[in-house]
Design an enzyme around this catalytic site. Structure first.
Site, short mmCIF file in Angstrom:
data_model
loop_
_atom_site.label_atom_id
_atom_site.label_comp_id
_atom_site.label_asym_id
_atom_site.label_seq_id
_atom_site.Cartn_x
_atom_site.Cartn_y
_atom_site.Cartn_z
N ASP A 235 3.85 -21.81 3.43
CA ASP A 235 4.75 -21.44 4.36
C ASP A 235 5.91 -21.66 4.59
O ASP A 235 6.41 -23.24 5.04
CB ASP A 235 3.81 -21.19 5.90
N ASN B 149 1.86 -9.47 3.37
CA ASN B 149 3.46 -9.18 2.63
C ASN B 149 4.04 -7.96 2.21
O ASN B 149 4.90 -7.96 1.38
CB ASN B 149 3.63 -10.58 1.46
C1 IPE Z 1 1.23 -16.50 5.12
O1 IPE Z 1 2.27 -16.70 4.78
C2 IPE Z 1 1.31 -16.17 3.29
C3 IPE Z 1 1.86 -16.82 2.49
C4 IPE Z 1 2.07 -18.02 2.45
C5 IPE Z 1 1.82 -16.27 0.85
P1 IPE Z 1 2.93 -15.58 6.10
O2 IPE Z 1 4.06 -15.67 6.42
O3 IPE Z 1 2.75 -14.40 5.88
O4 IPE Z 1 2.09 -15.50 7.68
P2 IPE Z 1 2.25 -14.94 8.70
O5 IPE Z 1 3.32 -14.08 8.50
O6 IPE Z 1 2.71 -16.26 9.35
O7 IPE Z 1 0.85 -15.11 9.27
C1 IPE Z 2 6.01 -18.40 2.70
O1 IPE Z 2 7.03 -18.18 3.41
C2 IPE Z 2 6.65 -17.56 1.31
C3 IPE Z 2 5.64 -15.87 1.90
C4 IPE Z 2 5.05 -15.64 2.14
C5 IPE Z 2 5.96 -15.00 0.32
P1 IPE Z 2 7.63 -17.31 4.57
O2 IPE Z 2 9.05 -16.39 3.81
O3 IPE Z 2 6.66 -16.28 5.14
O4 IPE Z 2 9.06 -18.25 5.46
P2 IPE Z 2 8.61 -17.65 7.56
O5 IPE Z 2 7.31 -17.81 7.87
O6 IPE Z 2 9.49 -16.44 7.29
O7 IPE Z 2 9.77 -18.94 7.58
MG MG Z 3 5.52 -17.58 6.60
#
Ligand code: IPE
Ligand code: IPE
Ligand code: MG
Length: 251
Positions: free
Chosen positions: A27, A75
């Site tokens: 993340d 997502n």
């Molecule tokens: C969790 O990250 C999913 C992945 C790393 C693929 P998200 O960014 O989607 O999770 P939330 O929204 O912070 O819970």
């Molecule tokens: C994790 O990074 C990748 C996916 C969930 C696909 P994020 O895109 O969730 O990054 P933040 O949480 O917005 O920083």
């Molecule tokens: Mg995230």
């Protein structure tokens, strides 16, 4: 086996106490980009480099199973352009890493609703899984369009169907059978779960499987995560006492 043997180049890690399965919630790509006034997609691109580093490091250390949470069922609610960029990065990753997976004896696997992914991603996945299926140096499992609740619902549906046909007695359903009906059926439960970027939540990842997993959450954003921090986390993991509900040894 000598944990300090010269061929094992990780002085802070005891090779006899390695986790058999490490799972990572990758993340923070968006925040990494935002901090630099860049488009979120740049964060995902940089994040893909971290994936390469982490896979290589786990393989070198000798971790048998590595699961990476790359795309959740939730997502799909992101903007279309971001989803497309992520899917393209995934294809690029699968294309560019196939040789490295073969050279390093890595087997690729995937969990999640693979049928929801674009056809081109499915093709690349199938090809890599097929070509690498005899490799046994490490199993790399990508969680794609993965959501633990959907996985559990599917397991319940399959078992309910079997029960309704008289193929299984409801009382005969055990934890082991439940595990056998999840996407992770061939993989041991994670010993260690790492989440980058500091959020204190699980975000629908491996809910059943992490019942006794050790959790480590770091504030580091995924694109900034790397080899040294992974080694540090492994050494912290090895110092933890896993009690599984029992009393500590010697008490
Ligand atoms: C969790 O990250 C999913 C992945 C790393 C693929 P998200 O960014 O989607 O999770 P939330 O929204 O912070 O819970
Ligand atoms: C994790 O990074 C990748 C996916 C969930 C696909 P994020 O895109 O969730 O990054 P933040 O949480 O917005 O920083
Ligand atoms: Mg995230």
């Amino acid at each position: 086996m000598n944990s300090k043997s010269p061929s094992f180049d990780f002085p802070d890690i005891d090779r006899t106490k390695l986790p058999s399965h490490v799972a990572i919630i990758m993340d923070g790509n968006g925040r990494w980009a935002k901090k630099r006034l860049l488009n979120r997609i740049k964060g995902h691109e940089k994040g893909a480099d971290t994936v390469r580093t982490v896979v290589r490091t786990c393989r070198e250390i000798g971790i048998p199973n590595l699961t990476l949470y790359a795309f959740s069922t939730e997502n799909w609610q992101r903007p279309r352009t971001e989803i497309q960029a992520l899917m393209n990065l995934l294809i690029q990753f699968l294309d560019s890493e196939l040789k490295e997976m073969m050279d390093n004896n890595i087997r690729l696997d995937a969990i999640g609703q693979i049928e929801r992914l674009p056809e081109k991603v499915q093709q690349a996945l199938r090809r890599n899984m097929d070509v690498t299926r005899k490799n046994d140096g490490m199993r790399l499992i990508l969680a794609l369009s993965y959501g633990s609740r959907s996985e559990i619902v599917q397991m319940v549906q399959k078992l309910a169907l079997k029960a309704s046909k008289g193929e299984i007695e409801p009382e005969a359903i055990t934890s082991e059978i439940v595990s056998q009906y999840l996407d992770t059926r061939e993989i041991p439960d994670p010993d260690l779960l790492i989440r980058t970027s500091g959020e204190l939540r699980i975000s629908n990842f491996l809910l059943w499987q992490i019942a006794y997993t050790e959790i480590y959450i770091t504030d580091t954003l995924w694109p900034d995560f790397g080899r040294d921090e992974l080694l540090h986390i492994l050494s912290v993991y090895q110092q933890r006492e896993r009690r599984y509900g029992k009393v500590a040894e010697g008490e």
